[in-house]
Write a protein that holds these residues in place. Structure first.
Motif, PDB file in Angstrom:
ATOM      1  N   GLN A 288       1.168  -1.004  -0.097  1.00  0.00           N
ATOM      2  CA  GLN A 288      -0.401  -0.122   0.162  1.00  0.00           C
ATOM      3  C   GLN A 288       1.012   0.921   0.228  1.00  0.00           C
ATOM      4  OE1 GLN A 288      -2.222  -0.331   3.468  1.00  0.00           O
ATOM      5  NE2 GLN A 288      -4.584  -1.741   2.050  1.00  0.00           N
ATOM      6  N   PRO A 289       0.476   2.373  -0.059  1.00  0.00           N
ATOM      7  CA  PRO A 289       0.894   3.843  -0.403  1.00  0.00           C
ATOM      8  C   PRO A 289       1.472   3.363   1.012  1.00  0.00           C
ATOM      9  CG  PRO A 289      -1.308   4.634  -1.354  1.00  0.00           C
ATOM     10  CD  PRO A 289      -0.612   2.190  -0.392  1.00  0.00           C
ATOM     11  N   ILE A 290       2.358   4.881   0.500  1.00  0.00           N
ATOM     12  CA  ILE A 290       4.250   5.694   1.598  1.00  0.00           C
ATOM     13  C   ILE A 290       3.079   7.216   1.168  1.00  0.00           C
ATOM     14  CG2 ILE A 290       6.295   6.337   2.591  1.00  0.00           C
ATOM     15  CD1 ILE A 290       7.433   3.852   0.968  1.00  0.00           C
ATOM     16  N   GLU A 291       2.532   7.509   3.038  1.00  0.00           N
ATOM     17  CA  GLU A 291       2.252   9.044   2.506  1.00  0.00           C
ATOM     18  C   GLU A 291       2.862   9.911   4.135  1.00  0.00           C
ATOM     19  OE1 GLU A 291      -2.458   8.859   2.374  1.00  0.00           O
ATOM     20  OE2 GLU A 291      -1.873   7.569   0.557  1.00  0.00           O
ATOM     21  N   PHE A 292       2.659  10.959   4.106  1.00  0.00           N
ATOM     22  CA  PHE A 292       2.572  11.958   5.075  1.00  0.00           C
ATOM     23  C   PHE A 292       1.843  12.347   5.735  1.00  0.00           C
ATOM     24  CE2 PHE A 292       6.165  11.197   2.164  1.00  0.00           C
ATOM     25  CZ  PHE A 292       7.123  11.127   2.919  1.00  0.00           C
ATOM     26  N   ILE A 293       1.603  13.020   6.919  1.00  0.00           N
ATOM     27  CA  ILE A 293       0.669  12.923   8.178  1.00  0.00           C
ATOM     28  C   ILE A 293       1.487  14.398   8.012  1.00  0.00           C
ATOM     29  CG2 ILE A 293      -1.104  13.358   9.455  1.00  0.00           C
ATOM     30  CD1 ILE A 293      -2.151  10.618   8.772  1.00  0.00           C
ATOM     31  N   ASN A 294       1.290  15.461   7.708  1.00  0.00           N
ATOM     32  CA  ASN A 294       1.763  16.545   7.975  1.00  0.00           C
ATOM     33  C   ASN A 294       3.169  16.036   7.666  1.00  0.00           C
ATOM     34  OD1 ASN A 294       0.058  18.037   9.504  1.00  0.00           O
ATOM     35  ND2 ASN A 294      -0.008  17.437  11.011  1.00  0.00           N
ATOM     36  N   ASP A 295       4.541  15.499   8.438  1.00  0.00           N
ATOM     37  CA  ASP A 295       5.416  15.303   8.132  1.00  0.00           C
ATOM     38  C   ASP A 295       5.955  14.162   8.449  1.00  0.00           C
ATOM     39  OD1 ASP A 295       6.614  17.703   7.206  1.00  0.00           O
ATOM     40  OD2 ASP A 295       7.346  18.677   8.270  1.00  0.00           O
ATOM     41  N   THR A 296       4.924  13.013   8.674  1.00  0.00           N
ATOM     42  CA  THR A 296       5.258  12.185   9.727  1.00  0.00           C
ATOM     43  C   THR A 296       4.989  10.727   8.122  1.00  0.00           C
ATOM     44  OG1 THR A 296       4.663  12.586  12.197  1.00  0.00           O
ATOM     45  CG2 THR A 296       4.642  10.215  11.477  1.00  0.00           C
ATOM     46  N   PRO A 297       6.028  10.172   8.150  1.00  0.00           N
ATOM     47  CA  PRO A 297       5.916   8.664   6.896  1.00  0.00           C
ATOM     48  C   PRO A 297       4.717   8.140   7.203  1.00  0.00           C
ATOM     49  CG  PRO A 297       8.038   9.515   7.145  1.00  0.00           C
ATOM     50  CD  PRO A 297       7.097  10.009   8.877  1.00  0.00           C
ATOM     51  N   VAL A 298       3.615   7.549   7.169  1.00  0.00           N
ATOM     52  CA  VAL A 298       3.320   6.402   7.384  1.00  0.00           C
ATOM     53  C   VAL A 298       3.103   5.438   6.099  1.00  0.00           C
ATOM     54  CG1 VAL A 298       0.872   5.368   7.448  1.00  0.00           C
ATOM     55  CG2 VAL A 298       1.411   8.084   8.147  1.00  0.00           C
ATOM     56  N   ILE A 299       3.871   4.039   6.216  1.00  0.00           N
ATOM     57  CA  ILE A 299       3.837   3.043   5.737  1.00  0.00           C
ATOM     58  C   ILE A 299       2.518   2.198   5.494  1.00  0.00           C
ATOM     59  CG2 ILE A 299       5.199   1.729   4.251  1.00  0.00           C
ATOM     60  CD1 ILE A 299       7.989   2.658   6.361  1.00  0.00           C
ATOM     61  N   TYR A 300       1.639   2.059   4.816  1.00  0.00           N
ATOM     62  CA  TYR A 300       0.749   1.732   5.149  1.00  0.00           C
ATOM     63  C   TYR A 300       0.801   0.431   5.105  1.00  0.00           C
ATOM     64  CZ  TYR A 300      -2.356   5.929   5.906  1.00  0.00           C
ATOM     65  OH  TYR A 300      -2.917   7.598   5.927  1.00  0.00           O
ATOM     66  N   SER A 301       1.029  -0.032   4.247  1.00  0.00           N
ATOM     67  CA  SER A 301       1.290  -2.048   4.181  1.00  0.00           C
ATOM     68  C   SER A 301       2.793  -2.053   3.420  1.00  0.00           C
ATOM     69  CB  SER A 301       0.419  -2.481   3.751  1.00  0.00           C
ATOM     70  OG  SER A 301       0.806  -3.585   3.346  1.00  0.00           O
ATOM     71  N   LEU A 302       3.836  -2.875   4.380  1.00  0.00           N
ATOM     72  CA  LEU A 302       4.814  -3.363   3.139  1.00  0.00           C
ATOM     73  C   LEU A 302       4.258  -5.268   2.515  1.00  0.00           C
ATOM     74  CD1 LEU A 302       6.838  -2.775   7.174  1.00  0.00           C
ATOM     75  CD2 LEU A 302       7.925  -2.089   4.196  1.00  0.00           C
ATOM     76  N   GLY A 303       3.618  -5.507   2.837  1.00  0.00           N
ATOM     77  CA  GLY A 303       2.931  -6.320   2.312  1.00  0.00           C
ATOM     78  C   GLY A 303       4.300  -7.548   2.969  1.00  0.00           C
ATOM     79  N   ASN A 304       3.670  -9.321   1.951  1.00  0.00           N
ATOM     80  CA  ASN A 304       4.266 -10.059   2.219  1.00  0.00           C
ATOM     81  C   ASN A 304       5.658  -9.207   1.841  1.00  0.00           C
ATOM     82  OD1 ASN A 304       2.323 -11.265   3.544  1.00  0.00           O
ATOM     83  ND2 ASN A 304       1.675 -11.936   1.573  1.00  0.00           N
ATOM     84  N   PHE A 305       6.531 -10.208   2.588  1.00  0.00           N
ATOM     85  CA  PHE A 305       8.328 -10.525   2.931  1.00  0.00           C
ATOM     86  C   PHE A 305       8.492 -11.792   2.039  1.00  0.00           C
ATOM     87  CE2 PHE A 305      12.396 -10.793   3.750  1.00  0.00           C
ATOM     88  CZ  PHE A 305      13.406 -10.746   2.676  1.00  0.00           C
ATOM     89  N   ILE A 306       8.156 -13.194   2.419  1.00  0.00           N
ATOM     90  CA  ILE A 306       8.059 -14.466   2.553  1.00  0.00           C
ATOM     91  C   ILE A 306       6.814 -15.134   2.632  1.00  0.00           C
ATOM     92  CG2 ILE A 306       9.504 -15.209   4.389  1.00  0.00           C
ATOM     93  CD1 ILE A 306      11.016 -17.061   2.455  1.00  0.00           C
TER      94      ILE A 306
END
Length: 396
Positions: A288-306
């Protein structure tokens, strides 16, 4: 460069009075030098020398320190994965990561979510829907340098209290690894670990928004950190002023959706309002997207690694890195996040008569048409989902 916050300690409250006092002392010194030590002022170059010394002293008050962080998503160990890792003497998952392990070299901090609990063979290994994985999964991640692990997710309670205790007993053998989100007692839960590296203090808090309907045993809510606004607020307020950098790992969202849902947005906004520096998301099993709330990064989902899930989108994971910069100038501390990068990895496997084996991870940039047909189109599609061509994020 993203400006995070400016923190001033109690000494700044008396700073104006100190400045006034220093100013009066300076006037007195000038007066004395002018009327009593005239010859001092006439020494050639003395004013320039004093100015240079003052400038050098000012520089002594400014210091920059940096910490690098890399994050990957879920380690979801299905039966096909642990059967593929089976050896004569146990389990070995390290060959699966051979092609990507160089990605993790040189970072100070490495994060992942241990989706399937490490309850060990003594409980009987199991796959979907109630997972239990061998300890050797953790061994493989530690060998790659991972030292931040989230243990709060929808599968934490899959095999009950005993699996949680076994998991914590395993991880507690390694003091260099910080785990968060699952505990053996209330006392252990209250002991939030504060770590320091490169002059920067940091902490990790982890929560899950679901346990797949499995209730927490009565009186034992410490077994997994369920998301609750009041408890989260208390946790953050307890630690916020004690660390330079505060991360929150959130297991939330709608499975298999590339779009953050309304609850994800609400939780992220709430965490940002409490002063969290970085929000690390997982659970949807797709990126899912990486977005910013003000200056705080939000990585909504990194998905499956394995994992052994099916479908390219579920076999594609996000690898995100960034640099934390701390600038100290006199009594002020400024935290910034720089150099945010996004890269994709893919879990490949072979299949015979419906059975899967030879699980291997690849960087998308190392894929071939033989491994994944049309991989370049998939790479373009998934990176666009993650970054939306945001100039703050470098893609690889």
């Amino acid at each position: 460069m993203i400006r995070k916050r400016r923190k001033t300690n109690w000494k700044n409250r008396i700073a104006p009075f100190l400045l006034i006092g220093c100013f009066l002392l300076l006037l007195s010194a000038i007066d004395y030098a002018f009327f009593e030590k005239k010859t001092f002022l006439h020494i050639p170059g003395i004013e320039k020398q004093l100015f240079m010394e003052a400038s050098e002293n000012e520089e002594d008050f400014k210091k920059e320190e940096k910490l690098t962080l890399l994050m990957v998503g879920d380690a979801l160990i299905h039966g096909a994965v642990y059967q593929d890792a089976k050896t004569k003497s146990g389990y070995d998952f390290t060959p699966m990561f051979e092609n990507v392990k160089e990605m993790f070299v040189g970072y100070d901090l490495l994060f992942y979510n241990q989706e399937s609990i490490l309850g060990g063979e003594e409980l009987g290994l199991s796959s979907y829907p109630c997972f239990n994985s061998p300890y050797q999964v953790g061994d493989a991640f530690r060998m790659m340098g991972f030292n931040l692990v989230s243990l709060a997710n929808n599968h934490t309670l899959d095999r009950g209290e005993k699996a949680v205790i076994n998991s914590k007993n395993y991880w507690n053998q390694f003091p260099e690894v910080v785990t968060s989100g699952s505990y053996r007692s209330y006392q252990e839960k209250e002991q939030i670990k504060i770590e320091e590296k490169n002059g920067i203090t940091y902490a990790l808090l982890s929560y899950t928004d679901t346990t797949n309907g499995i209730p927490t045993p009565k009186g034992k809510s410490y077994l997994v950190n369920r998301y609750n606004e009041e408890e989260v607020k208390q946790d953050i307020e307890k630690i916020r002023d004690k660390v330079d950098f505060l991360m929150v790992s959130m297991h939330f969202g709608t499975e298999y959706s590339h779009t953050p849902d309304r609850r994800q947005k609400e939780i992220a906004a709430f965490l940002e309002s409490l002063g969290v520096d970085l929000i690390i998301g997982h659970h949807p099993h797709v990126v899912q997207p990486i977005e910013f709330i003000n200056d705080t990064p939000v990585i909504y989902s990194l998905g499956n690694f394995i994992s052994a899930q099916r479908g390219v989108e579920k076999l594609t994971g996000l690898v995100t890195s960034l640099t934390i910069k701390k600038t100290t100038e006199r009594e002020d501390i400024k935290i910034e996040i720089e150099n945010i990068t996004a890269e994709l990895v893919y879990t490949s496997s072979k299949s015979i008569n419906g059975g899967r084996f030879d699980f291997r991870l690849y960087r998308y940039q190392d894929l071939t048409e033989e491994i994944l047909p049309n991989y370049q189109e998939y790479q373009k599609k998934f990176l666009h989902i993650v970054t939306g061509e945001n100039p703050k994020i470098e893609t690889r």
